[in-house]
Design an enzyme around this catalytic site. Structure first.
Site, PDB file in Angstrom:
ATOM      1  N   ALA A  29       0.873  -1.296  -0.309  1.00 15.56           N
ATOM      2  CA  ALA A  29      -0.019   0.566  -0.252  1.00 15.56           C
ATOM      3  C   ALA A  29       0.646   0.777  -0.077  1.00 15.56           C
ATOM      4  O   ALA A  29       2.427   0.957   0.437  1.00 15.56           O
ATOM      5  CB  ALA A  29      -1.228  -0.166   1.449  1.00 15.56           C
ATOM      6  N   ASN A  30       0.762   2.105  -0.475  1.00 15.08           N
ATOM      7  CA  ASN A  30       0.671   3.489  -0.048  1.00 15.08           C
ATOM      8  C   ASN A  30       0.572   4.465   0.997  1.00 15.08           C
ATOM      9  O   ASN A  30      -0.465   4.138   2.243  1.00 15.08           O
ATOM     10  CB  ASN A  30       0.688   4.697  -1.412  1.00 15.08           C
ATOM     11  CG  ASN A  30       1.390   4.681  -2.523  1.00 15.08           C
ATOM     12  OD1 ASN A  30       2.515   3.721  -2.669  1.00 15.08           O
ATOM     13  ND2 ASN A  30       0.693   4.713  -3.569  1.00 15.08           N
TER      14      ASN A  30
END
Ligand code: C5P
Length: 223
Positions: A29-30
């Site tokens: 994920a970011n």
């Protein structure tokens, strides 16, 4: 729906990170709290726009007075945005993962003593901002706004993004260490368009959102 200058205007805002599954229990994920994107969706709704917020997984509450569509991956986010076009304005504030996992496992990857760690193969995700910006005919929104979160050469990268992605504005923000932008409540932004750069002083994310919504209203001839 509230009355206001953006009454009758359809807006789509992307917000939060995306999650790309490695297997049923792990993901890439970011870093994104969703605070800025959610605030923009709320600010547009407060001016009377009919807003759809397309959000990746975040830990902040859903804003009220607008439609919220929850997604996980970049592909799901793109599909959610696409299926809601046409819109007058699209703001892409999400931190979309650049890559997704090509060799996603359908069962949990097990670690066995002595085995080498697994290799994760990455493949590019679709670029939502670019796809919307380059849409043709009535599917091309009047105004498409992208973000550029950079840790160095902020303006250079932002100007490049404006040209390459084909959007109308880029909101550039410095997310380098020490600025407190990530997860924080304040933001210092510069708005780039074909006319040049407008630099705003440091202010709260809510205030950035309000100012941006007003600028959008003006650009659409509604203020
Ligand atoms: O290329 P970069 O990710 O730095 O560009 C940031 C801008 O592009 C943001 O507005 C982000 O929401 C958008 N974006 C997107 N889809 C991607 C990657 C970025 O919409 N796959």
């Amino acid at each position: 729906l509230s009355d206001g200058p953006l009454k009758g205007v359809k807006a789509i805002v992307t917000s939060g990170p995306t999650r790309e599954a490695i297997d049923p229990v792990r993901f890439i994920a970011n870093r994104s709290s969703g605070k800025q994107g959610h605030a923009i969706a709320s600010a547009l709704a407060a001016l009377g726009a009919e807003v759809t917020l397309v959000s990746g997984p975040v830990s902040i509450p859903d804003p009220t007075g607008l439609a919220v569509v929850k997604v996980e991956s970049a592909v799901q986010m793109l599909n959610a945005v696409r299926s809601r076009l046409p819109a007058h304005v699209v703001v892409c504030a999400a931190a979309v993962a650049d890559w997704t996992v090509a060799n996603r496992a359908t069962e949990k990857r097990k670690k066995k003593v002595g085995d080498p760690p697994p290799t994760i193969e990455l493949t590019p995700n679709p670029d939502i901002l670019m796809t919307v910006s380059k849409a043709e005919g009535p599917l091309r929104p009047t105004l498409v706004v992208g973000f550029a979160a950079e840790t160095e050469k902020l303006m250079e990268h932002a100007a490049d993004k404006l040209a390459r992605k084909g959007c109308d504005w880029i909101v550039a923000n410095d997310v380098s260490e020490g600025t407190g932008t990530f997860g924080g409540d304040a933001n210092t932004v510069h708005v780039l368009d074909s006319d040049g750069v407008e630099s705003w002083p440091a202010m709260g994310k809510e205030e950035v959102a309000r100012k941006l919504a007003e600028r959008i209203a003006k650009a659409l001839g509604k203020a």
